[in-house]
Design a protein around this motif. Structure first.
Motif, PDB file in Angstrom:
ATOM      1  N   GLN A  25       0.835  -1.205   0.000  1.00  0.00           N
ATOM      2  CA  GLN A  25       0.000   0.000   0.000  1.00  0.00           C
ATOM      3  C   GLN A  25       0.868   1.253   0.000  1.00  0.00           C
ATOM      4  O   GLN A  25       0.576   2.217  -0.722  1.00  0.00           O
ATOM      5  CB  GLN A  25      -0.929   0.015   1.210  1.00  0.00           C
ATOM      6  N   GLY A  81      -3.450  11.220   1.285  1.00  0.00           N
ATOM      7  CA  GLY A  81      -4.498  10.209   1.131  1.00  0.00           C
ATOM      8  C   GLY A  81      -3.951   8.808   1.307  1.00  0.00           C
ATOM      9  O   GLY A  81      -4.571   7.958   1.957  1.00  0.00           O
ATOM     10  N   VAL A 105      -4.494   5.790   4.638  1.00  0.00           N
ATOM     11  CA  VAL A 105      -4.765   4.352   4.548  1.00  0.00           C
ATOM     12  C   VAL A 105      -3.642   3.566   5.224  1.00  0.00           C
ATOM     13  O   VAL A 105      -3.885   2.638   6.000  1.00  0.00           O
ATOM     14  CB  VAL A 105      -4.923   3.911   3.071  1.00  0.00           C
ATOM     15  N   LEU A 113      -8.647  11.412  -2.414  1.00  0.00           N
ATOM     16  CA  LEU A 113      -9.555  10.263  -2.468  1.00  0.00           C
ATOM     17  C   LEU A 113      -9.119   9.218  -3.499  1.00  0.00           C
ATOM     18  O   LEU A 113      -9.276   8.012  -3.279  1.00  0.00           O
ATOM     19  CB  LEU A 113     -10.981  10.735  -2.740  1.00  0.00           C
ATOM     20  N   VAL A 114      -8.560   9.662  -4.615  1.00  0.00           N
ATOM     21  CA  VAL A 114      -8.054   8.715  -5.614  1.00  0.00           C
ATOM     22  C   VAL A 114      -6.931   7.881  -5.009  1.00  0.00           C
ATOM     23  O   VAL A 114      -6.896   6.654  -5.150  1.00  0.00           O
ATOM     24  CB  VAL A 114      -7.587   9.450  -6.890  1.00  0.00           C
ATOM     25  N   MET A 170      -6.371   7.292  -1.838  1.00  0.00           N
ATOM     26  CA  MET A 170      -6.946   6.397  -0.826  1.00  0.00           C
ATOM     27  C   MET A 170      -7.578   5.174  -1.465  1.00  0.00           C
ATOM     28  O   MET A 170      -7.365   4.044  -1.020  1.00  0.00           O
ATOM     29  CB  MET A 170      -8.007   7.134   0.004  1.00  0.00           C
ATOM     30  N   LEU A 171      -8.365   5.398  -2.504  1.00  0.00           N
ATOM     31  CA  LEU A 171      -9.056   4.297  -3.170  1.00  0.00           C
ATOM     32  C   LEU A 171      -8.066   3.292  -3.751  1.00  0.00           C
ATOM     33  O   LEU A 171      -8.216   2.079  -3.568  1.00  0.00           O
ATOM     34  CB  LEU A 171      -9.963   4.849  -4.276  1.00  0.00           C
ATOM     35  N   VAL A 172      -7.045   3.788  -4.420  1.00  0.00           N
ATOM     36  CA  VAL A 172      -6.054   2.895  -5.019  1.00  0.00           C
ATOM     37  C   VAL A 172      -5.319   2.112  -3.935  1.00  0.00           C
ATOM     38  O   VAL A 172      -5.106   0.903  -4.066  1.00  0.00           O
ATOM     39  CB  VAL A 172      -5.071   3.690  -5.915  1.00  0.00           C
ATOM     40  N   CYS A 173      -4.946   2.769  -2.841  1.00  0.00           N
ATOM     41  CA  CYS A 173      -4.247   2.079  -1.749  1.00  0.00           C
ATOM     42  C   CYS A 173      -5.137   1.019  -1.095  1.00  0.00           C
ATOM     43  O   CYS A 173      -4.661  -0.056  -0.731  1.00  0.00           O
ATOM     44  CB  CYS A 173      -3.766   3.075  -0.700  1.00  0.00           C
ATOM     45  N   MET A 174      -6.420   1.316  -0.954  1.00  0.00           N
ATOM     46  CA  MET A 174      -7.319   0.323  -0.354  1.00  0.00           C
ATOM     47  C   MET A 174      -7.496  -0.885  -1.260  1.00  0.00           C
ATOM     48  O   MET A 174      -7.671  -2.000  -0.775  1.00  0.00           O
ATOM     49  CB  MET A 174      -8.673   0.962  -0.042  1.00  0.00           C
ATOM     50  N   LYS A 175      -7.440  -0.697  -2.548  1.00  0.00           N
ATOM     51  CA  LYS A 175      -7.602  -1.806  -3.484  1.00  0.00           C
ATOM     52  C   LYS A 175      -6.393  -2.741  -3.489  1.00  0.00           C
ATOM     53  O   LYS A 175      -6.479  -3.849  -4.007  1.00  0.00           O
ATOM     54  CB  LYS A 175      -7.871  -1.290  -4.897  1.00  0.00           C
ATOM     55  N   TRP A 183      -7.100  -6.252  -2.216  1.00  0.00           N
ATOM     56  CA  TRP A 183      -7.607  -7.232  -3.170  1.00  0.00           C
ATOM     57  C   TRP A 183      -6.464  -7.804  -3.998  1.00  0.00           C
ATOM     58  O   TRP A 183      -6.458  -9.000  -4.308  1.00  0.00           O
ATOM     59  CB  TRP A 183      -8.653  -6.600  -4.076  1.00  0.00           C
TER      60      TRP A 183
END
Length: 168
Positions: free
Chosen positions: A53, A80, A84, A141-142, A144-149, A152
């Motif tokens: 991450q 961001g 995370v 937010l972009v 954050m979203l990429v780091c959270m993914k 997966w």
């Protein structure tokens, strides 16, 4: 929907007693069998996920900075990613400390550290406007979203490693 189609759909799903009808009964593993199972399916280290991450967050921030040529966007994305990574690292530290705890203590510890993680992430987001000059919420937010993914991707990576090992 026709009568025949609705019957086919109902018959496609296992009924309430389907678990008892399984051919393979539940079997308690011996310590040796449990050890062999753990060796065959090692868990993904939370620290590897946190490191991935952080690396992805740095790459996203660098790309945003390079593409836009605006440092405030890069700093926003980096913050961001930190929103995370830092809470995730705190969670990983908290849950990996308890190695010999029982199931109940481990579940309580996980819920406690997950609550701390969420609280810290919310606090970091609330403080973002004061910490990052010229904050860009979309860039933050972009990232954050990429780091959270990445979570997966870690699961997919683990599945790929297992599949490749099974081919040997």
């Amino acid at each position: 929907m026709s009568e025949r189609a609705s019957t086919d759909v109902r018959n496609a799903w296992p009924g309430p007693g389907a678990a008892e009808d399984d051919d393979a009964p539940f079997k308690t593993l011996s310590p040796e069998e449990a050890q062999a199972l753990r060796a065959k399916h090692p868990p993904v280290s939370p620290w590897r996920v946190i490191a991935a991450q952080a690396a992805v967050g740095l790459v996203v921030a660098a790309l945003i900075g390079l593409v836009t040529q605006r440092s405030e966007l890069a700093w926003s994305a980096l913050y961001g990613a930190a929103a995370v990574v830092v809470p995730g690292a705190l969670l990983a530290r908290g849950i990996t400390r308890l190695t010999g705890a029982g199931v109940g203590a481990a579940a309580f510890s996980f819920m406690l550290w997950e609550a701390v993680k969420v609280g810290l992430a919310v606090a970091m987001l609330a403080a973002a406007t004061k910490v990052v000059p010229g904050l860009s919420w979309p860039a933050l937010l972009v990232a954050m979203l990429v780091c959270m993914k990445v979570n997966w991707l870690a699961l997919l990576w683990q599945g790929r490693v297992k599949n490749e090992a099974g081919r040997d």
